[in-house]
Design a protein around this motif. Sequence first.
Motif, PDB file in Angstrom:
ATOM      1  N   SER A   1      37.326  53.824  14.603  1.00  0.00           N
ATOM      2  CA  SER A   1      36.145  54.339  13.920  1.00  0.00           C
ATOM      3  C   SER A   1      36.461  55.621  13.142  1.00  0.00           C
ATOM      4  N   ALA A   2      37.187  56.540  13.798  1.00  0.00           N
ATOM      5  CA  ALA A   2      37.530  57.805  13.149  1.00  0.00           C
ATOM      6  C   ALA A   2      38.487  57.580  11.990  1.00  0.00           C
ATOM      7  N   PHE A   3      39.441  56.690  12.180  1.00  0.00           N
ATOM      8  CA  PHE A   3      40.425  56.425  11.129  1.00  0.00           C
ATOM      9  C   PHE A   3      39.749  55.777   9.926  1.00  0.00           C
ATOM     10  N   ALA A   4      38.879  54.810  10.184  1.00  0.00           N
ATOM     11  CA  ALA A   4      38.168  54.138   9.099  1.00  0.00           C
ATOM     12  C   ALA A   4      37.295  55.122   8.337  1.00  0.00           C
ATOM     13  N   ASN A   5      36.647  56.012   9.061  1.00  0.00           N
ATOM     14  CA  ASN A   5      35.781  56.999   8.417  1.00  0.00           C
ATOM     15  C   ASN A   5      36.586  57.919   7.507  1.00  0.00           C
ATOM     16  N   ASP A   6      37.742  58.391   7.993  1.00  0.00           N
ATOM     17  CA  ASP A   6      38.568  59.281   7.181  1.00  0.00           C
ATOM     18  C   ASP A   6      39.142  58.563   5.960  1.00  0.00           C
ATOM     19  N   ALA A   7      39.398  57.253   6.108  1.00  0.00           N
ATOM     20  CA  ALA A   7      39.965  56.482   5.004  1.00  0.00           C
ATOM     21  C   ALA A   7      38.899  56.005   4.027  1.00  0.00           C
ATOM     22  N   GLY A   8      37.634  56.175   4.387  1.00  0.00           N
ATOM     23  CA  GLY A   8      36.557  55.768   3.496  1.00  0.00           C
ATOM     24  C   GLY A   8      36.324  54.275   3.439  1.00  0.00           C
ATOM     25  N   ILE A   9      36.653  53.573   4.544  1.00  0.00           N
ATOM     26  CA  ILE A   9      36.380  52.141   4.608  1.00  0.00           C
ATOM     27  C   ILE A   9      35.589  51.866   5.875  1.00  0.00           C
ATOM     28  N   SER A  10      35.015  50.673   5.965  1.00  0.00           N
ATOM     29  CA  SER A  10      34.214  50.353   7.134  1.00  0.00           C
ATOM     30  C   SER A  10      35.100  50.010   8.321  1.00  0.00           C
ATOM     31  N   LEU A  11      34.541  50.099   9.499  1.00  0.00           N
ATOM     32  CA  LEU A  11      35.255  49.735  10.715  1.00  0.00           C
ATOM     33  C   LEU A  11      35.654  48.266  10.677  1.00  0.00           C
ATOM     34  N   GLY A  12      34.776  47.430  10.147  1.00  0.00           N
ATOM     35  CA  GLY A  12      35.066  45.998  10.057  1.00  0.00           C
ATOM     36  C   GLY A  12      36.261  45.720   9.158  1.00  0.00           C
ATOM     37  N   MET A  13      36.329  46.430   8.017  1.00  0.00           N
ATOM     38  CA  MET A  13      37.452  46.242   7.103  1.00  0.00           C
ATOM     39  C   MET A  13      38.755  46.682   7.757  1.00  0.00           C
ATOM     40  N   LEU A  14      38.744  47.822   8.460  1.00  0.00           N
ATOM     41  CA  LEU A  14      39.942  48.302   9.127  1.00  0.00           C
ATOM     42  C   LEU A  14      40.394  47.304  10.185  1.00  0.00           C
ATOM     43  N   SER A  15      39.467  46.732  10.916  1.00  0.00           N
ATOM     44  CA  SER A  15      39.799  45.752  11.932  1.00  0.00           C
ATOM     45  C   SER A  15      40.486  44.542  11.311  1.00  0.00           C
ATOM     46  N   LYS A  16      39.950  44.075  10.166  1.00  0.00           N
ATOM     47  CA  LYS A  16      40.560  42.923   9.494  1.00  0.00           C
ATOM     48  C   LYS A  16      41.969  43.263   9.004  1.00  0.00           C
ATOM     49  N   ILE A  17      42.148  44.470   8.500  1.00  0.00           N
ATOM     50  CA  ILE A  17      43.468  44.876   8.005  1.00  0.00           C
ATOM     51  C   ILE A  17      44.461  44.943   9.151  1.00  0.00           C
ATOM     52  N   GLU A  18      44.075  45.567  10.250  1.00  0.00           N
ATOM     53  CA  GLU A  18      44.993  45.717  11.380  1.00  0.00           C
ATOM     54  C   GLU A  18      45.353  44.378  12.007  1.00  0.00           C
ATOM     55  N   HIS A  19      44.472  43.392  11.888  1.00  0.00           N
ATOM     56  CA  HIS A  19      44.751  42.077  12.449  1.00  0.00           C
ATOM     57  C   HIS A  19      45.358  41.129  11.417  1.00  0.00           C
ATOM     58  N   GLY A  20      45.740  41.672  10.257  1.00  0.00           N
ATOM     59  CA  GLY A  20      46.392  40.862   9.242  1.00  0.00           C
ATOM     60  C   GLY A  20      45.507  39.846   8.580  1.00  0.00           C
ATOM     61  N   GLN A  21      44.195  40.082   8.585  1.00  0.00           N
ATOM     62  CA  GLN A  21      43.246  39.124   8.028  1.00  0.00           C
ATOM     63  C   GLN A  21      42.771  39.497   6.630  1.00  0.00           C
ATOM     64  N   SER A  22      43.240  40.627   6.111  1.00  0.00           N
ATOM     65  CA  SER A  22      42.829  41.065   4.776  1.00  0.00           C
ATOM     66  C   SER A  22      43.983  41.787   4.113  1.00  0.00           C
ATOM     67  N   ALA A  23      44.191  41.505   2.818  1.00  0.00           N
ATOM     68  CA  ALA A  23      45.217  42.189   2.042  1.00  0.00           C
ATOM     69  C   ALA A  23      44.571  43.339   1.295  1.00  0.00           C
ATOM     70  N   PRO A  24      44.793  44.579   1.710  1.00  0.00           N
ATOM     71  CA  PRO A  24      44.130  45.720   1.072  1.00  0.00           C
ATOM     72  C   PRO A  24      44.625  45.950  -0.349  1.00  0.00           C
ATOM     73  N   SER A  25      43.731  46.420  -1.197  1.00  0.00           N
ATOM     74  CA  SER A  25      44.097  46.756  -2.568  1.00  0.00           C
ATOM     75  C   SER A  25      44.937  48.030  -2.575  1.00  0.00           C
ATOM     76  N   LEU A  26      45.494  48.359  -3.736  1.00  0.00           N
ATOM     77  CA  LEU A  26      46.311  49.569  -3.842  1.00  0.00           C
ATOM     78  C   LEU A  26      45.498  50.817  -3.533  1.00  0.00           C
ATOM     79  N   SER A  27      44.256  50.832  -3.983  1.00  0.00           N
ATOM     80  CA  SER A  27      43.427  52.009  -3.712  1.00  0.00           C
ATOM     81  C   SER A  27      43.169  52.147  -2.216  1.00  0.00           C
ATOM     82  N   THR A  28      42.957  51.018  -1.535  1.00  0.00           N
ATOM     83  CA  THR A  28      42.755  51.056  -0.086  1.00  0.00           C
ATOM     84  C   THR A  28      44.041  51.457   0.624  1.00  0.00           C
ATOM     85  N   LEU A  29      45.180  50.933   0.144  1.00  0.00           N
ATOM     86  CA  LEU A  29      46.467  51.323   0.720  1.00  0.00           C
ATOM     87  C   LEU A  29      46.690  52.827   0.600  1.00  0.00           C
TER      88      LEU A  29
END
Length: 230
Positions: free
Chosen positions: A57-85
Amino acid sequence: MNPAQRDDAIERADVDDPDLLSLAGSAIDSPLTTAELCRVVGSRVRELRQALNMTMSAFANDAGISLGMLSKIEHGQSAPSLSTLARLAGTARVPVTALFRGLDEEHDLVIVRAGEGHEIHHDRGGPDRLYQDLGTLRGPNRVIEPMITTITEPGGVFPLYQHPGVEFLHVLEGSLNYGYGGKSYLLNTGDTMQIHGEVAHGPVELVELPVRFISIKVYPASESRGAAGG
């Protein structure tokens, strides 16, 4: 647009993102798939977050993305864009390329089956002398060069060798006097010897035939060289 709708839009735009593939390709030298990118980037993000002792939750907040998006990224279910990277890397306090570490898991390897060593032909060879390369990794800089030498007949002149690095010898069969730096040392079956390659060395007398020994040259990593007997 609410946060969930925004994340869905980002996720759809990120699939097979060509910029992501391009950045990963510049970080390593191997063909990639989006699935591999997702898996490795997600694993790296999770490792970096945990190293900072941050909750998702804290990491997602600092990165400016939702908790759900961070969860998908960490589980390899979403390919983040360059801006998200960029936001993820900034939050983890690492360069963006650090998120791709681990993609180069496939390294060169060499397996030489019994009796299949590559025969080396040179003026020191002949029907009574066999030099076989036991497998050297490809590339301009050889770090290690293993070889097996078999001598079945007496006679002939054995040149002395010099090369960068060190060399390890192990006698598999027979016995011989091995010259090193002006002296000679008797090596019998099972004996080993480690020497500096810059010092002149090589067989000087065959005591019990056949003689068969393994030599392993270990070169300085920065040296560039070709194959040589030993």
